[in-house]
Design a protein around this motif. Structure first.
Motif, PDB file in Angstrom:
ATOM      1  N   MET A  72       0.837  -1.206   0.000  1.00 47.36           N
ATOM      2  CA  MET A  72       0.000   0.000   0.000  1.00 47.36           C
ATOM      3  C   MET A  72       0.872   1.257   0.000  1.00 47.36           C
ATOM      4  O   MET A  72       0.539   2.249  -0.672  1.00 47.36           O
ATOM      5  N   ILE A  73       1.966   1.243   0.727  1.00 52.50           N
ATOM      6  CA  ILE A  73       2.867   2.396   0.747  1.00 52.50           C
ATOM      7  C   ILE A  73       3.427   2.641  -0.652  1.00 52.50           C
ATOM      8  O   ILE A  73       3.485   3.784  -1.139  1.00 52.50           O
ATOM      9  N   PHE A  74       3.840   1.568  -1.340  1.00 45.21           N
ATOM     10  CA  PHE A  74       4.290   1.712  -2.730  1.00 45.21           C
ATOM     11  C   PHE A  74       3.185   2.326  -3.583  1.00 45.21           C
ATOM     12  O   PHE A  74       3.442   3.155  -4.457  1.00 45.21           O
ATOM     13  N   GLY A  75       1.933   1.897  -3.334  1.00 41.95           N
ATOM     14  CA  GLY A  75       0.815   2.422  -4.109  1.00 41.95           C
ATOM     15  C   GLY A  75       0.566   3.898  -3.865  1.00 41.95           C
ATOM     16  O   GLY A  75       0.270   4.646  -4.804  1.00 41.95           O
ATOM     17  N   THR A  76       0.674   4.349  -2.611  1.00 35.71           N
ATOM     18  CA  THR A  76       0.465   5.768  -2.325  1.00 35.71           C
ATOM     19  C   THR A  76       1.504   6.616  -3.045  1.00 35.71           C
ATOM     20  O   THR A  76       1.176   7.632  -3.671  1.00 35.71           O
ATOM     21  N   TRP A  77       2.775   6.199  -2.984  1.00 38.19           N
ATOM     22  CA  TRP A  77       3.820   6.988  -3.634  1.00 38.19           C
ATOM     23  C   TRP A  77       3.690   6.922  -5.154  1.00 38.19           C
ATOM     24  O   TRP A  77       3.797   7.934  -5.852  1.00 38.19           O
ATOM     25  N   GLY A  78       3.458   5.719  -5.687  1.00 40.67           N
ATOM     26  CA  GLY A  78       3.340   5.570  -7.134  1.00 40.67           C
ATOM     27  C   GLY A  78       2.180   6.361  -7.701  1.00 40.67           C
ATOM     28  O   GLY A  78       2.299   6.993  -8.763  1.00 40.67           O
ATOM     29  N   GLY A  79       1.031   6.349  -7.001  1.00 39.70           N
ATOM     30  CA  GLY A  79      -0.107   7.129  -7.466  1.00 39.70           C
ATOM     31  C   GLY A  79       0.196   8.616  -7.489  1.00 39.70           C
ATOM     32  O   GLY A  79      -0.138   9.324  -8.447  1.00 39.70           O
ATOM     33  N   ALA A  80       0.851   9.107  -6.450  1.00 36.42           N
ATOM     34  CA  ALA A  80       1.200  10.532  -6.386  1.00 36.42           C
ATOM     35  C   ALA A  80       2.194  10.899  -7.478  1.00 36.42           C
ATOM     36  O   ALA A  80       2.055  11.938  -8.135  1.00 36.42           O
ATOM     37  N   TYR A  81       3.192  10.050  -7.698  1.00 30.80           N
ATOM     38  CA  TYR A  81       4.209  10.354  -8.702  1.00 30.80           C
ATOM     39  C   TYR A  81       3.595  10.384 -10.106  1.00 30.80           C
ATOM     40  O   TYR A  81       3.825  11.330 -10.881  1.00 30.80           O
ATOM     41  N   GLY A  82       2.794   9.366 -10.440  1.00 25.59           N
ATOM     42  CA  GLY A  82       2.203   9.325 -11.772  1.00 25.59           C
ATOM     43  C   GLY A  82       1.253  10.477 -12.024  1.00 25.59           C
ATOM     44  O   GLY A  82       1.256  11.083 -13.108  1.00 25.59           O
ATOM     45  N   ALA A  83       0.427  10.810 -11.029  1.00 31.85           N
ATOM     46  CA  ALA A  83      -0.536  11.899 -11.201  1.00 31.85           C
ATOM     47  C   ALA A  83       0.157  13.257 -11.244  1.00 31.85           C
ATOM     48  O   ALA A  83      -0.226  14.148 -12.017  1.00 31.85           O
ATOM     49  N   PHE A  84       1.187  13.430 -10.419  1.00 32.33           N
ATOM     50  CA  PHE A  84       1.878  14.726 -10.360  1.00 32.33           C
ATOM     51  C   PHE A  84       2.661  15.012 -11.638  1.00 32.33           C
ATOM     52  O   PHE A  84       2.642  16.118 -12.168  1.00 32.33           O
ATOM     53  N   THR A  85       3.348  14.015 -12.158  1.00 34.37           N
ATOM     54  CA  THR A  85       4.207  14.242 -13.332  1.00 34.37           C
ATOM     55  C   THR A  85       3.410  14.396 -14.624  1.00 34.37           C
ATOM     56  O   THR A  85       3.884  15.031 -15.564  1.00 34.37           O
ATOM     57  N   THR A  86       2.211  13.813 -14.688  1.00 34.22           N
ATOM     58  CA  THR A  86       1.413  13.891 -15.918  1.00 34.22           C
ATOM     59  C   THR A  86       0.185  14.789 -15.792  1.00 34.22           C
ATOM     60  O   THR A  86      -0.373  15.200 -16.814  1.00 34.22           O
ATOM     61  N   GLY A  87      -0.248  15.061 -14.555  1.00 33.97           N
ATOM     62  CA  GLY A  87      -1.467  15.834 -14.364  1.00 33.97           C
ATOM     63  C   GLY A  87      -2.727  15.031 -14.626  1.00 33.97           C
ATOM     64  O   GLY A  87      -3.827  15.582 -14.657  1.00 33.97           O
ATOM     65  N   ASN A  88      -2.596  13.720 -14.808  1.00 34.46           N
ATOM     66  CA  ASN A  88      -3.731  12.856 -15.113  1.00 34.46           C
ATOM     67  C   ASN A  88      -3.922  11.863 -13.966  1.00 34.46           C
ATOM     68  O   ASN A  88      -3.035  11.047 -13.691  1.00 34.46           O
ATOM     69  N   PRO A  89      -5.072  11.890 -13.276  1.00 37.27           N
ATOM     70  CA  PRO A  89      -5.257  10.977 -12.132  1.00 37.27           C
ATOM     71  C   PRO A  89      -5.260   9.512 -12.546  1.00 37.27           C
ATOM     72  O   PRO A  89      -4.844   8.647 -11.761  1.00 37.27           O
ATOM     73  N   TRP A  90      -5.710   9.191 -13.759  1.00 36.34           N
ATOM     74  CA  TRP A  90      -5.762   7.794 -14.184  1.00 36.34           C
ATOM     75  C   TRP A  90      -4.365   7.226 -14.405  1.00 36.34           C
ATOM     76  O   TRP A  90      -4.126   6.036 -14.157  1.00 36.34           O
ATOM     77  N   VAL A  91      -3.446   8.079 -14.861  1.00 40.37           N
ATOM     78  CA  VAL A  91      -2.050   7.637 -14.950  1.00 40.37           C
ATOM     79  C   VAL A  91      -1.515   7.353 -13.551  1.00 40.37           C
ATOM     80  O   VAL A  91      -0.765   6.397 -13.335  1.00 40.37           O
TER      81      VAL A  91
END
Length: 435
Positions: free
Chosen positions: A89-108
């Motif tokens: 879950m910790i990996f998921g929290t960081w990965g979700g934030a990184y993907g959304a922040f760098t692309t601006g797309n929540p689905w990424v």
């Protein structure tokens, strides 16, 4: 010798199978619990007990726990104990934030978080399935590793972006969905506080309005897990690996592959729960955001007896009590003492009724004494809770904060006697050793 079976009369209704009976029993229990909450709301005047806001918050708060529990279900049904759900879950929290922040797309962000969780599952599978490491040791190691990795990556990618290293900038949001045109009428009906009718309106409003798209996707994943694991040949292979891998191997099942797939899916689902925490429950990644929900998800899975329906009930229990304490409904939580007391008395009565049924010789030798201890413990704790409820007006704030954990542990301890884990759960497997 010829087997004799009783023919079913023509036109007679078909008998319900075990799965259907179990589903009907679960619906009856949920209906009884809801009716008890309605009566409690009427007796105490605490409208938050059955309000739409409470039910909606319970659903949202239960999603990350439910996804962790669902991940544990996939892994343990394949015979791999997954203590590492918290780390995934910790990996998921960081990965979700990184993907959304760098692309601006929540689905990424969702895809990135799920892949990061699956990466944690891959590490766990490599250690346990390939190298034969003890499952508990591997899971604990993953839980220790994940926070350090997340902190290191946050320092690289988030520090200097206007925030500290232990949190991300504000993240884009997922769309909010609901049935159009029902929110205002249901809210008006709920505000009238009519017996049962207003309570049902609150229940429907909480489950049909202002829902994140991820919440609906989580419900679909729960239903899909039941269908895949219990209604497909692939699911049968997964479960056979968790019951007896050597028997499954003799029938041509690729045991190692099944275990790998199950643990990867487990990590992906836990990562999904982490994304929900970072992007729906909050609007940014924060260090320590999971708050032990991976462990609570594991407890919810055990409470649910390694089945999706029971898992959902355990998740809902935690989410509901958590929703009450987060909404500041201290009086409602105090009223739950009465619910727990009544529940314990009902459990004691059910145990006594079960004792009247025919038992096997082994159960007849060991059962009565153990059942008597359970009845006495339930009655004593129920009386103490009843005295606590009648003698006080509120619960200390410290206990209110931890009421979800206390409630979950109490129910889990009461249900422990009827649990059955997969027979080969946690057993080290090596191809060909069973022959």
């Amino acid at each position: 010798m010829t087997a004799v079976t009783e023919a079913q009369p023509a036109g007679a209704p078909a008998k319900a199978g075990p799965g259907r009976r179990r589903g009907l029993r679960l619906l009856a229990v949920l209906g009884g619990v809801f009716l008890m909450l309605v009566l409690l709301r009427v007796l105490t005047g605490e409208d938050a007990i059955t309000s739409g806001g409470t039910f909606g918050a319970a659903l949202a708060l239960g999603v990350p726990i439910g996804m962790a529990a669902l991940g544990g279900l996939w892994s343990e049904r394949a015979g791999v104990v997954n203590i590492g759900l918290e780390g995934m879950m910790i990996f998921g929290t960081w990965g979700g934030a990184y993907g959304a922040f760098t692309t601006g797309n929540p689905w990424v962000g969702l895809v990135t978080g799920v892949l990061m969780g699956a990466l944690g599952g891959l590490l766990h599978a490599l250690a346990t399935v390939t190298f034969g490491v003890d499952h508990i040791v591997s899971g604990v190691a993953l839980n220790i590793l994940a926070p350090g990795v997340a902190r290191y990556l946050s320092t690289i990618f988030f520090e200097g972006k206007g925030v500290s290293a232990n949190q991300s900038p504000r993240l884009p949001e997922f769309p909010v969905l609901g049935i159009p045109g029902v929110k205002e009428p249901l809210q008006d009906l709920e505000g009238r506080h009519w017996f049962l009718v207003s309570d049902l309106a609150g229940l429907v409003r909480g489950f049909t309005t202002d829902l994140s798209a991820l919440t609906l996707l989580a419900v679909a994943l729960l239903v899909g897990t039941y269908f895949v694991l219990w209604r497909t040949a692939f699911g049968l292979r997964i479960r056979s690996v968790g019951e007896n891998p050597y028997a499954a191997e003799s029938l041509g099942v690729k045991v190692m592959s099944m275990k790998y797939v199950a643990v990867l899916v487990s990590g992906a689902l836990a990562g999904f729960g982490g994304v929900f925490l970072a992007m729906v429950a909050s609007s940014q990644y924060q260090e320590g955001q999971t708050g032990g929900r991976g462990y609570i998800g594991l407890a919810a899975m055990i409470f649910g007896n390694w089945r999706p329906g029971g898992l959902a009930a355990g998740t809902g229990l935690f989410g509901y009590t958590d929703a009450l304490q987060q909404r500041g409904a201290g009086g409602a939580i105090h009223a739950l003492l009465l619910v727990l007391a009544i529940g314990l008395f009902a459990y004691a009565a059910w145990l006594l009724w079960q004792g009247r049924r025919p038992t096997t010789p082994a159960e007849a030798a060991a059962g009565p004494r153990r059942r008597l201890y359970q009845v006495l413990a339930s009655v004593i704790v129920g009386v103490l809770l009843l005295v606590w409820y009648l003698g006080t007006d509120e619960i200390p704030k410290e206990l209110v904060t931890y009421s979800p954990h206390i409630t979950t542990l109490l129910v889990l301890s009461l249900a422990s006697q009827r649990l059955r884990m997969p027979a080969a759960d946690g057993v080290r497997y090596r191809r060909g050793e069973g022959h």
